[in-house]
Design a protein around this motif. Structure first.
Motif, mmCIF file in Angstrom:
data_model
loop_
_atom_site.group_PDB
_atom_site.id
_atom_site.type_symbol
_atom_site.label_atom_id
_atom_site.label_comp_id
_atom_site.label_asym_id
_atom_site.label_seq_id
_atom_site.Cartn_x
_atom_site.Cartn_y
_atom_site.Cartn_z
ATOM 1 N N LEU A 298 0.817 -1.218 0.000
ATOM 2 C CA LEU A 298 0.000 0.000 0.000
ATOM 3 C C LEU A 298 0.849 1.266 0.000
ATOM 4 C CD1 LEU A 298 -2.869 -1.093 2.415
ATOM 5 C CD2 LEU A 298 -2.899 -0.967 -0.073
ATOM 6 N N GLU A 299 2.096 1.194 0.471
ATOM 7 C CA GLU A 299 2.959 2.372 0.427
ATOM 8 C C GLU A 299 3.311 2.765 -1.003
ATOM 9 O OE1 GLU A 299 4.285 4.643 2.548
ATOM 10 O OE2 GLU A 299 2.840 3.852 3.977
ATOM 11 N N ARG A 300 3.099 1.868 -1.946
ATOM 12 C CA ARG A 300 3.390 2.194 -3.349
ATOM 13 C C ARG A 300 2.330 3.124 -3.936
ATOM 14 N NH1 ARG A 300 4.711 -3.746 -5.770
ATOM 15 N NH2 ARG A 300 4.910 -2.589 -7.743
ATOM 16 N N ALA A 301 1.184 3.274 -3.271
ATOM 17 C CA ALA A 301 0.167 4.242 -3.703
ATOM 18 C C ALA A 301 0.595 5.624 -3.229
ATOM 19 C CB ALA A 301 -1.191 3.879 -3.122
ATOM 20 N N ALA A 302 0.627 6.587 -4.135
ATOM 21 C CA ALA A 302 1.128 7.919 -3.779
ATOM 22 C C ALA A 302 0.785 8.928 -4.851
ATOM 23 C CB ALA A 302 2.648 7.877 -3.580
ATOM 24 N N LYS A 303 0.823 10.181 -4.479
ATOM 25 C CA LYS A 303 0.766 11.306 -5.423
ATOM 26 C C LYS A 303 2.194 11.788 -5.614
ATOM 27 C CE LYS A 303 -1.210 14.900 -7.611
ATOM 28 N NZ LYS A 303 0.003 15.570 -8.100
ATOM 29 N N LEU A 304 2.691 11.730 -6.841
ATOM 30 C CA LEU A 304 4.071 12.117 -7.108
ATOM 31 C C LEU A 304 4.211 13.618 -7.270
ATOM 32 C CD1 LEU A 304 5.328 9.367 -9.598
ATOM 33 C CD2 LEU A 304 5.478 9.427 -7.110
ATOM 34 N N LEU A 313 -1.364 7.408 -7.840
ATOM 35 C CA LEU A 313 -1.889 6.043 -7.723
ATOM 36 C C LEU A 313 -2.745 5.993 -6.462
ATOM 37 C CD1 LEU A 313 -2.189 3.083 -8.330
ATOM 38 C CD2 LEU A 313 0.094 2.671 -7.417
ATOM 39 N N THR A 314 -4.045 5.866 -6.646
ATOM 40 C CA THR A 314 -5.004 5.816 -5.544
ATOM 41 C C THR A 314 -5.407 4.363 -5.310
ATOM 42 O OG1 THR A 314 -5.852 7.964 -6.250
ATOM 43 C CG2 THR A 314 -7.187 6.728 -4.670
ATOM 44 N N ALA A 315 -5.376 3.924 -4.060
ATOM 45 C CA ALA A 315 -5.675 2.534 -3.733
ATOM 46 C C ALA A 315 -6.965 2.438 -2.930
ATOM 47 C CB ALA A 315 -4.522 1.915 -2.947
#
Length: 499
Positions: A298-304, A313-315
């Motif tokens: 879930l940490e891979r979801a992020a606003k760059l 990437l919204t989870a």
């Protein structure tokens, strides 16, 4: 005798001249034991974590754990013919998945193999399924909304691009419906949707695909499916593979929504593989790394940040609980990792209040910062008024309210409940949501029959879209100006007369 000057032999001579002669080393191992999709392998000292290996029968697996004297390999193909003594060979390749535009509209397994009777995906690039999460310096604030089309979510628990919002509840309470409605609502947005099925029934996955095909945009949606009958290794890989696909788009400045359905089954698969590999069990028999498993996902979801392209990437992970127990091990882990949770209520679902969201237990920790200012201006007291109504409704079973003010509050609460009730596969656009809440705040709905509110929500979108006074309305403005607000209320009034 063959003529040595025959020109037909020139290609053969060229191949012989270019052949690399010499010794070639190859690591080979053998299966010590195999059970329930997990093989213990001896004799591959150079193997890496997540490396693909092949069995002599042609089946494949990936290295799940590295032990001191053997490897634990999770099977990716049916391994009925694999037994103790079967030869195992390294490939030198890490588990990876194809990425790119050619995946749109496809139904694939976690290795990118087609499940929709179509050809192999049109993609020349692959990414490893395990990738590091973006660093803090590469991230930006969550400041843009993901509009779900569900009034209760967009008004009370807004979700931002780059957020991780958990959907949690008991079985058959509408968890997947919220996620599917959100995917369908992206038909008119720039958000790419990815749906990941982990251990789901084939019929349930087919219903989701059919709903998106009929009501959404298949050309902006990707399905990664590891159904209940799939090998445990495929179910384990599914969320990681789908996230790598999503990251390819995110890293190119695109916006992606990914739904994990569901991580409770993924945790059960991880527990199964861990117990088979003889890892020490902990709470509820889960291994000690279960928190890290979902945290690194879930940490891979992020606003760059803009320097990294500004993609997001919204989870929307989904979790299932039993008997309303939010304090179970996996639910508490996921709640602590995510940025908020939408809690589904069994009692509201049974009372036919759909979506059956418990507003007292649900929260969005960052979405309010991404909510449209116009929406925020009309939804300010909605949550408090609705919560008071639900509390009063519970006590009203013991007798009516003699106080006129309390009766009026109950009447208003009933209208709020009718507004928040929304059938599946019927998202509302932002302007319609703002119009409904503006009418509620002005008291226009206080004397309207509850049945007419459902008709109002059906007629209003087209009437608002066809009104020339609202053609230049900017919903990003801090608040509605008096002229536009009056025009919206007039349209609502006209719709009420036709309802």
């Amino acid at each position: 005798m063959t003529d040595q000057t025959d020109p037909a032999l020139d290609p053969l001579r060229a191949r012989i001249a270019s052949a690399q002669l010499g010794a070639e080393a190859e690591e080979r191992g053998k299966v010590i034991a195999i059970a329930d999709g997990l093989a213990m392998v001896d004799g591959l000292p150079g193997a890496e974590l997540n490396e693909i290996v092949t069995f002599a029968t042609g089946a494949r697996g990936f290295v799940l754990t590295l032990e001191e004297d053997h490897l634990n390999v999770a099977c990716l193909d049916p391994a009925d013919d694999v037994a103790a003594g079967t030869r195992v060979t390294r490939t030198g390749l890490l588990a990876s998945v194809p990425v790119g535009e050619g995946l749109f509209g496809r139904v694939l397994d976690p290795l990118g193999r087609p499940l929709d009777d179509g050809p192999l995906p049109d993609s020349e690039e692959r990414l490893p399924v395990e990738r590091p999460a973006p660093s803090i310096i590469d991230r930006d604030f969550v400041s843009e909304p993901v509009e779900t089309g569900l009034l209760v979510v967009d008004a009370l628990f807004a979700i931002g691009r780059g957020q991780r919002e958990l959907i949690i509840g008991e079985r058959q309470t509408g968890k997947t419906s919220i996620a599917v409605d959100t995917i369908i609502n992206q038909a008119n947005s720039d958000i790419i949707s990815i749906y990941v099925a982990i251990g789901q029934r084939t019929s349930a996955v087919r219903h989701v695909i059919d709903a998106v095909r009929e009501h959404g945009r298949m050309d902006q949606t990707i399905f990664i499916v590891a159904e209940a009958s799939a090998e445990p290794g495929l179910q384990w890989l599914a969320p990681f593979s789908a996230t790598s696909i999503a990251e390819w788009f995110r890293d190119r400045g695109r916006h992606v929504l990914i739904v994990y359905d569901d991580l409770t089954k993924h945790a059960a698969t991880h527990r199964e593989l861990a117990l088979l590999s003889r890892q020490p069990p902990g709470r509820e028999a889960y291994p000690g790394d279960i928190f890290y498993l979902h945290a690194r996902l879930l940490e891979r979801a992020a606003k760059l940040s803009k320097a990294r392209g500004g993609g997001s990437l919204t989870a929307l992970p989904i979790a299932e609980i039993e008997a309303g127990n939010l304090s179970a091990y996996i639910p508490t882990n996921l709640i602590s990792i995510s940025d908020g949770q939408i809690v589904m209520s069994q009692s509201l679902f049974a009372a036919n209040q759909r979506p059956a969201i418990d507003i007292g237990l649900s929260v969005s920790r960052v979405g309010g910062k991404a909510q449209r200012a116009t929406m925020k201006s009309v939804s300010g007291r909605l949550r408090l008024d609705y919560a008071q109504y639900l509390e009063m409704k519970m006590f009203s079973r013991f007798g009516g309210f003699g106080d006129e003010a309390m009766a009026a509050r109950m009447k208003r609460g009933e209208r709020i409940a009718a507004l928040l009730a929304q059938p599946r596969l019927s998202p509302l656009d932002l302007l319609t949501q703002i119009a409904l809440l503006s009418a509620l705040n002005d008291g226009m709905l206080d004397d309207v029959d509850l049945a007419e509110i459902a008709h109002l929500k059906t007629k209003l979108p087209s009437m608002l879209a066809n009104d020339s006074r609202l053609s230049d309305l900017d919903l990003r403005a801090p608040k509605l100006d008096h002229e536009k607000r009056s025009a919206i209320l007039e349209v609502v009034q006209s719709a009420l007369k036709q309802a």
